[in-house]
Design an enzyme around this catalytic site. Structure first.
Site, PDB file in Angstrom:
ATOM      1  N   ASP A 144     -10.754   4.944   6.748  1.00 12.80           N
ATOM      2  CA  ASP A 144     -11.298   4.286   7.947  1.00 12.80           C
ATOM      3  C   ASP A 144     -10.868   4.922   9.270  1.00 12.80           C
ATOM      4  O   ASP A 144     -11.348   4.515  10.324  1.00 12.80           O
ATOM      5  CB  ASP A 144     -10.912   2.785   7.932  1.00 12.80           C
ATOM      6  CG  ASP A 144      -9.395   2.570   7.784  1.00 12.80           C
ATOM      7  OD1 ASP A 144      -9.002   1.625   7.102  1.00 12.80           O
ATOM      8  OD2 ASP A 144      -8.622   3.381   8.335  1.00 12.80           O
ATOM      9  N   HIS A 159      -7.839  10.422   0.642  1.00 11.41           N
ATOM     10  CA  HIS A 159      -9.176  10.123   0.089  1.00 11.41           C
ATOM     11  C   HIS A 159     -10.285  10.464   1.074  1.00 11.41           C
ATOM     12  O   HIS A 159     -11.419  10.037   0.899  1.00 11.41           O
ATOM     13  CB  HIS A 159      -9.243   8.649  -0.335  1.00 11.41           C
ATOM     14  CG  HIS A 159      -8.401   8.359  -1.545  1.00 11.41           C
ATOM     15  ND1 HIS A 159      -8.150   7.096  -2.004  1.00 11.41           N
ATOM     16  CD2 HIS A 159      -7.736   9.190  -2.385  1.00 11.41           C
ATOM     17  CE1 HIS A 159      -7.374   7.157  -3.084  1.00 11.41           C
ATOM     18  NE2 HIS A 159      -7.103   8.415  -3.321  1.00 11.41           N
ATOM     19  N   GLY A 228       0.580  -2.060   1.709  1.00 11.92           N
ATOM     20  CA  GLY A 228      -0.811  -2.490   1.522  1.00 11.92           C
ATOM     21  C   GLY A 228      -1.575  -1.716   0.483  1.00 11.92           C
ATOM     22  O   GLY A 228      -2.765  -1.450   0.639  1.00 11.92           O
TER      23      GLY A 228
HETATM   24  N1  APR Z   1      -0.933  -6.540   4.502  1.00 11.62           N
HETATM   25  C1  APR Z   1      -0.384  -5.782   3.513  1.00 11.62           C
HETATM   26  N2  APR Z   1      -0.920  -5.690   2.266  1.00 11.62           N
HETATM   27  C2  APR Z   1      -2.036  -6.400   2.020  1.00 11.62           C
HETATM   28  C3  APR Z   1      -2.664  -7.213   2.998  1.00 11.62           C
HETATM   29  C4  APR Z   1      -2.058  -7.265   4.280  1.00 11.62           C
HETATM   30  N3  APR Z   1      -2.590  -8.014   5.253  1.00 11.62           N
HETATM   31  N4  APR Z   1      -3.768  -7.786   2.423  1.00 11.62           N
HETATM   32  C5  APR Z   1      -3.823  -7.335   1.154  1.00 11.62           C
HETATM   33  N5  APR Z   1      -2.786  -6.518   0.906  1.00 11.62           N
HETATM   34  C6  APR Z   1      -2.467  -5.798  -0.326  1.00 11.62           C
HETATM   35  C7  APR Z   1      -2.960  -6.443  -1.599  1.00 11.62           C
HETATM   36  O1  APR Z   1      -1.984  -7.350  -2.099  1.00 11.62           O
HETATM   37  C8  APR Z   1      -3.110  -5.224  -2.522  1.00 11.62           C
HETATM   38  O2  APR Z   1      -1.889  -4.966  -3.208  1.00 11.62           O
HETATM   39  O3  APR Z   1      -3.165  -4.561  -0.255  1.00 11.62           O
HETATM   40  C9  APR Z   1      -3.406  -4.075  -1.560  1.00 11.62           C
HETATM   41  C10 APR Z   1      -4.841  -3.579  -1.627  1.00 11.62           C
HETATM   42  O4  APR Z   1      -5.032  -3.025  -2.905  1.00 11.62           O
HETATM   43  P1  APR Z   1      -6.432  -2.328  -3.245  1.00 11.62           P
HETATM   44  O5  APR Z   1      -7.538  -3.224  -2.819  1.00 11.62           O
HETATM   45  O6  APR Z   1      -6.355  -1.876  -4.673  1.00 11.62           O
HETATM   46  O7  APR Z   1      -6.498  -1.061  -2.281  1.00 11.62           O
HETATM   47  P2  APR Z   1      -5.780   0.356  -2.466  1.00 11.62           P
HETATM   48  O8  APR Z   1      -4.470   0.199  -3.167  1.00 11.62           O
HETATM   49  O9  APR Z   1      -5.772   0.997  -1.147  1.00 11.62           O
HETATM   50  O10 APR Z   1      -6.811   1.127  -3.429  1.00 11.62           O
HETATM   51  C11 APR Z   1      -6.562   2.488  -3.658  1.00 11.62           C
HETATM   52  O11 APR Z   1      -8.678   2.668  -4.786  1.00 11.62           O
HETATM   53  O12 APR Z   1     -10.899   2.125  -4.912  1.00 11.62           O
HETATM   54  C12 APR Z   1     -10.015   3.109  -4.548  1.00 11.62           C
HETATM   55  O13 APR Z   1     -10.494   4.769  -2.967  1.00 11.62           O
HETATM   56  C13 APR Z   1     -10.138   3.424  -3.088  1.00 11.62           C
HETATM   57  O14 APR Z   1      -8.373   4.203  -1.633  1.00 11.62           O
HETATM   58  C14 APR Z   1      -8.742   3.181  -2.540  1.00 11.62           C
HETATM   59  C15 APR Z   1      -7.868   3.221  -3.779  1.00 11.62           C
END
Ligand code: APR
Length: 288
Positions: A144, A159, A228
């Site tokens: 983003d 990514h 996160g």
């Molecule tokens: N602050 C901190 N953490 C948070 C918040 C917040 N306000 N809200 C949610 N989270 C946490 C959730 O508990 C979760 O553990 O953020 C995490 C998001 O996890 P995912 O949705 O799996 O995202 P991410 O880990 O970035 O995914 C990795 O997967 O689909 C692919 O390319 C995509 O880059 C992405 C990769």
């Protein structure tokens, strides 16, 4: 007779109400006490962290979708996660793109238009501030661009970036300032082949130069903040292990501590990025 039952019902109702009031007050007190404990526990963790990291030099922030969640960008695997509604293998994979580039472009255009209107939050800004005090880099899975928008330097976009697109055949690249107003899929101005979003799709390897840089930074750091991310996706979810092997301190910031990697974390701070990161920044600021 009816009045009698009505009267009795009212008595019972008043008794229940007063009883439930007492229950409510007890529950309220328990909740107050547990959040007091929680805060005491948190301040103890923060003091502990401060003693451990205050004189260390090299810091890495490994961030995921959670840090942008409070800027209005949905995560992928949370209750409101994107992958709960859309199939990533159809809309975010290289096989899906080759099969139906127009459909994948429609999904990314929808995400671009959402992201274009989002701004960095206190979590992004705390990292940018932290960099002014300590040597630190950001390894982000996010596409983003909000870390850059917050003024952060030394970012490795593992990514890619949704606000850039590239030709599927030649070297042409273009930054998307606002909305894409060409028919989808857009075509290259130079060779007329179709363009693609400059992001890593499922089924693709990471950019080798960025991966090598991420491995180096993870292996050389003294502290890695993991913010996160569910650490669900490889190979990025191996980076905390690189840091650990180098003896780094691992500090996770997440409302839901990650299941698989939780045991390697030195500290797992339950909370949102916008709540916790400014407090961690303050720890460093208080030293000066
Ligand atoms: N602050 C901190 N953490 C948070 C918040 C917040 N306000 N809200 C949610 N989270 C946490 C959730 O508990 C979760 O553990 O953020 C995490 C998001 O996890 P995912 O949705 O799996 O995202 P991410 O880990 O970035 O995914 C990795 O997967 O689909 C692919 O390319 C995509 O880059 C992405 C990769």
């Amino acid at each position: 007779m009816l009045y009698y039952f009505q009267f009795k019902y009212n008595i019972v109702k008043i008794k229940l109400l007063s009883h439930s009031k007492k229950v409510f007050l007890i529950l309220y007190r328990i909740n107050q006490y547990s959040s007091l404990l929680d805060n005491n526990h948190k301040s103890e963790i923060f003091q502990n962290i401060k003693d451990k990291i205050i004189d260390l030099d090299e810091f890495v922030f490994l961030t995921g979708a959670g840090i942008s969640q409070e800027s209005g960008i949905p995560t992928f695997r949370g209750p409101e996660g994107l992958w709960r509604k859309y199939d990533p293998m159809i809309l975010a994979s290289i096989s899906g793109f080759n099969k139906n580039p127009k459909l994948v472009w429609e999904f990314y255009k929808y995400r671009q238009e959402l992201i274009c209107n989002c701004t960095p939050n206190h979590g992004h800004r705390a990292i940018a501030e932290f960099q002014k005090i300590k040597n630190s880099s950001v390894l982000t899975q996010n596409i983003d661009g909000l870390h850059e928008k917050a003024g952060t330097k030394n970012i490795v976009e593992l990514h890619g970036n949704i606000l850039r697109m590239q030709c599927t055949e030649c070297e042409f690249q273009e930054t998307i300032e606002q909305k894409i107003d060409q028919p989808l899929p857009p075509v290259c101005k130079l060779c007329k082949n179709i363009l693609r979003p400059s992001v890593i799709l499922f089924g693709e390897p990471l950019n080798p130069d960025r991966w090598t840089e991420a491995e180096r930074l993870s292996s050389d750091c003294d502290v890695m903040f993991i913010v996160g991310t569910s650490l669900n996706v490889g190979p990025v979810n191996q980076l905390p292990l690189y840091a650990k092997r180098n003896g780094a301190i691992l500090i996770e910031v997440n409302p839901e501590p990650t299941a698989v990697f939780n045991e390697i974390m030195d500290y797992s701070i339950k909370g949102s990025a916008t709540e916790i990161l400014p407090q961690l920044l303050q720890l460093q600021k208080n030293k000066y």
